[in-house]
Each structure stands twice: as structure tokens, then as C-alpha cells.
Motif scaffolding. Structure first.
Motif, PDB file in Angstrom:
ATOM      1  N   TRP A  44     -13.462  92.221 -94.745  1.00 42.97           N
ATOM      2  CA  TRP A  44     -13.122  93.243 -95.742  1.00 42.97           C
ATOM      3  C   TRP A  44     -11.798  93.936 -95.417  1.00 42.97           C
ATOM      4  N   GLY A  45     -11.143  93.507 -94.348  1.00 40.50           N
ATOM      5  CA  GLY A  45      -9.879  94.128 -93.960  1.00 40.50           C
ATOM      6  C   GLY A  45     -10.057  95.523 -93.397  1.00 40.50           C
ATOM      7  N   ILE A  46     -11.221  95.797 -92.815  1.00 40.53           N
ATOM      8  CA  ILE A  46     -11.517  97.126 -92.280  1.00 40.53           C
ATOM      9  C   ILE A  46     -11.236  97.136 -90.779  1.00 40.53           C
ATOM     10  N   THR A  47     -10.492  98.152 -90.342  1.00 34.87           N
ATOM     11  CA  THR A  47     -10.114  98.284 -88.945  1.00 34.87           C
ATOM     12  C   THR A  47     -10.915  99.389 -88.261  1.00 34.87           C
ATOM     13  N   GLU A  48     -10.767  99.460 -86.953  1.00 37.03           N
ATOM     14  CA  GLU A  48     -11.407 100.536 -86.188  1.00 37.03           C
ATOM     15  C   GLU A  48     -10.905 101.897 -86.668  1.00 37.03           C
ATOM     16  N   GLN A  49      -9.626 101.974 -86.996  1.00 36.59           N
ATOM     17  CA  GLN A  49      -9.055 103.234 -87.486  1.00 36.59           C
ATOM     18  C   GLN A  49      -9.706 103.646 -88.813  1.00 36.59           C
ATOM     19  N   ASN A  50      -9.966 102.666 -89.694  1.00 39.70           N
ATOM     20  CA  ASN A  50     -10.672 102.983 -90.942  1.00 39.70           C
ATOM     21  C   ASN A  50     -12.041 103.591 -90.638  1.00 39.70           C
ATOM     22  N   CYS A  51     -12.723 103.005 -89.687  1.00 37.50           N
ATOM     23  CA  CYS A  51     -14.089 103.437 -89.356  1.00 37.50           C
ATOM     24  C   CYS A  51     -14.126 104.853 -88.793  1.00 37.50           C
ATOM     25  N   GLN A  52     -13.043 105.276 -88.168  1.00 38.27           N
ATOM     26  CA  GLN A  52     -13.021 106.618 -87.588  1.00 38.27           C
ATOM     27  C   GLN A  52     -13.083 107.707 -88.657  1.00 38.27           C
ATOM     28  N   GLN A  53     -12.864 107.345 -89.917  1.00 40.00           N
ATOM     29  CA  GLN A  53     -12.917 108.318 -91.001  1.00 40.00           C
ATOM     30  C   GLN A  53     -14.322 108.477 -91.582  1.00 40.00           C
ATOM     31  N   GLY A  54     -15.300 107.766 -91.013  1.00 42.30           N
ATOM     32  CA  GLY A  54     -16.687 107.920 -91.447  1.00 42.30           C
ATOM     33  C   GLY A  54     -17.281 106.628 -91.963  1.00 42.30           C
ATOM     34  N   MET A  55     -18.573 106.697 -92.232  1.00 41.25           N
ATOM     35  CA  MET A  55     -19.273 105.500 -92.708  1.00 41.25           C
ATOM     36  C   MET A  55     -18.638 104.994 -93.994  1.00 41.25           C
ATOM     37  N   ILE A  56     -18.812 103.694 -94.231  1.00 38.57           N
ATOM     38  CA  ILE A  56     -18.208 103.057 -95.391  1.00 38.57           C
ATOM     39  C   ILE A  56     -19.288 102.293 -96.143  1.00 38.57           C
ATOM     40  N   LEU A  57     -19.348 102.493 -97.432  1.00 39.00           N
ATOM     41  CA  LEU A  57     -20.259 101.768 -98.306  1.00 39.00           C
ATOM     42  C   LEU A  57     -19.419 100.855 -99.191  1.00 39.00           C
ATOM     43  N   ILE A  58     -19.743  99.558 -99.183  1.00 37.79           N
ATOM     44  CA  ILE A  58     -18.984  98.569 -99.939  1.00 37.79           C
ATOM     45  C   ILE A  58     -19.891  97.945-100.998  1.00 37.79           C
ATOM     46  N   ASP A  59     -19.386  97.846-102.206  1.00 35.59           N
ATOM     47  CA  ASP A  59     -20.091  97.147-103.272  1.00 35.59           C
ATOM     48  C   ASP A  59     -19.959  95.651-102.994  1.00 35.59           C
ATOM     49  N   ALA A  60     -21.065  94.977-102.733  1.00 33.55           N
ATOM     50  CA  ALA A  60     -21.040  93.557-102.367  1.00 33.55           C
ATOM     51  C   ALA A  60     -20.522  92.679-103.498  1.00 33.55           C
ATOM     52  N   ASN A  61     -20.723  93.109-104.727  1.00 36.75           N
ATOM     53  CA  ASN A  61     -20.276  92.322-105.873  1.00 36.75           C
ATOM     54  C   ASN A  61     -18.808  92.561-106.222  1.00 36.75           C
ATOM     55  N   ALA A  62     -18.264  93.659-105.757  1.00 40.28           N
ATOM     56  CA  ALA A  62     -16.859  94.001-105.989  1.00 40.28           C
ATOM     57  C   ALA A  62     -16.349  94.721-104.741  1.00 40.28           C
ATOM     58  N   PRO A  63     -16.045  93.969-103.670  1.00 35.21           N
ATOM     59  CA  PRO A  63     -15.693  94.574-102.384  1.00 35.21           C
ATOM     60  C   PRO A  63     -14.506  95.533-102.412  1.00 35.21           C
ATOM     61  N   GLU A  64     -13.707  95.477-103.454  1.00 34.33           N
ATOM     62  CA  GLU A  64     -12.613  96.441-103.558  1.00 34.33           C
ATOM     63  C   GLU A  64     -13.133  97.840-103.876  1.00 34.33           C
ATOM     64  N   ARG A  65     -14.370  97.923-104.349  1.00 35.20           N
ATOM     65  CA  ARG A  65     -15.019  99.226-104.604  1.00 35.20           C
ATOM     66  C   ARG A  65     -15.699  99.668-103.332  1.00 35.20           C
ATOM     67  N   LEU A  66     -15.242 100.773-102.772  1.00 34.88           N
ATOM     68  CA  LEU A  66     -15.900 101.301-101.575  1.00 34.88           C
ATOM     69  C   LEU A  66     -15.825 102.814-101.556  1.00 34.88           C
ATOM     70  N   TRP A  67     -16.727 103.391-100.812  1.00 34.18           N
ATOM     71  CA  TRP A  67     -16.816 104.838-100.638  1.00 34.18           C
ATOM     72  C   TRP A  67     -16.827 105.092 -99.147  1.00 34.18           C
ATOM     73  N   GLN A  68     -16.251 106.225 -98.740  1.00 31.77           N
ATOM     74  CA  GLN A  68     -16.221 106.525 -97.311  1.00 31.77           C
ATOM     75  C   GLN A  68     -16.581 107.976 -97.068  1.00 31.77           C
ATOM     76  N   GLY A  69     -17.177 108.203 -95.893  1.00 33.53           N
ATOM     77  CA  GLY A  69     -17.526 109.550 -95.476  1.00 33.53           C
ATOM     78  C   GLY A  69     -18.579 110.179 -96.364  1.00 33.53           C
ATOM     79  N   SER A  70     -18.335 111.424 -96.755  1.00 27.91           N
ATOM     80  CA  SER A  70     -19.327 112.135 -97.567  1.00 27.91           C
ATOM     81  C   SER A  70     -19.486 111.481 -98.944  1.00 27.91           C
ATOM     82  N   ASP A  71     -18.435 110.835 -99.437  1.00 27.53           N
ATOM     83  CA  ASP A  71     -18.557 110.117-100.713  1.00 27.53           C
ATOM     84  C   ASP A  71     -19.555 108.960-100.574  1.00 27.53           C
TER      85      ASP A  71
END
Length: 130
Positions: A44-71
Motif C-alpha cells: 500500500w506504499g505505507i512507511t513507518e513514518q506514516n504509521c507514527q501518525q496513528g492507526m490506518i484503515l484501508i478500504d480493501a476494494n479501493a485502497p486509495e481510500r484510507l483513514w488515519q488516527g481519530s478519523d
């Protein structure tokens, strides 16, 4: 399965949340990837630095759709039965979103101090590649 949740598999709070979601969902909507699994995150092109901003939820059917942190937390709430009622009520309260975002950031940045760090990374039984 419709979503992937990237979580901190070394964080006691994060693992407890994942275990609760596993019990509620039983792999119907959510699959889990610890942020320590760099190989899986590469797809998904996600790095350790991305992860430091909080949990990430990815839409499996449209991986470009994602939410992070409190979102991501809010979107997970919406996915759970009757959860959208609570998320909508929370969002309707003046200032609640702003306060919730700040609260999430404080927990995220101090999670090991407050809740402790696991000796080994938690691997969900509902993992992405299993």
C-alpha cells in the motif's frame, strides 16, 4: 472482508482494541496488519513514518481510500452495528471532533508510557495474508 486495519502490534492498548474488534467482527469486515510488518505495508506504499501518525484503515476494494488516527477510529465505529448512531452524535457535539483529535494524538504519542509495550508483536488470527 472489506477493510484492512494497520495497528501497533507492540502497543498494549492497540492490541486490546484489535482483540475487541476481532471478537465483535470475527473477520467479516476487518483484517489486521501490525505496523511492524513492513513487508505487508509495502503493498500500500505505507512507511513507518506514516504509521507514527496513528492507526490506518484501508478500504480493501479501493485502497486509495484510507483513514488515519481519530478519523480511522470514527470510521471503524461507523462500520460496527449501530455504531454510526454514536459517531454521528459525537460529531454533532460542538468542539467534540477537535477535542477527540487532540485526545487521540496524546494517547498515540504516549501509548507505551501509559499502557505499556508488549514483548512481542501481536499477530491477529484475522490477518491480511493468512
Amino acid at each position: 472482508m472489506n477493510y484492512y486495519l494497520i495497528y501497533d502490534g507492540d502497543c498494549n492498548l492497540c492490541v486490546t482494541l484489535v482483540q475487541l474488534l476481532e471478537t465483535l467482527d470475527q473477520g467479516k469486515l476487518l483484517r489486521y496488519v501490525p505496523m511492524q510488518d513492513e513487508q505487508s505495508l509495502k503493498q500500500w506504499g505505507i512507511t513507518e513514518q506514516n504509521c507514527q501518525q496513528g492507526m490506518i484503515l484501508i478500504d480493501a476494494n479501493a485502497p486509495e481510500r484510507l483513514w488515519q488516527g481519530s478519523d480511522a477510529a470514527e470510521e471503524i465505529g461507523r462500520l460496527l452495528p449501530l455504531g454510526s448512531i454514536f459517531v454521528d452524535a459525537y460529531r454533532a457535539l460542538p468542539g467534540a471532533k477537535w477535542a477527540g483529535d487532540r485526545f487521540y494524538e496524546q494517547i498515540r504519542d504516549n501509548r507505551y508510557t501509559i499502557f505499556g509495550k508488549r514483548d512481542s508483536t501481536y499477530q491477529s488470527v484475522y490477518c491480511v495474508d493468512c
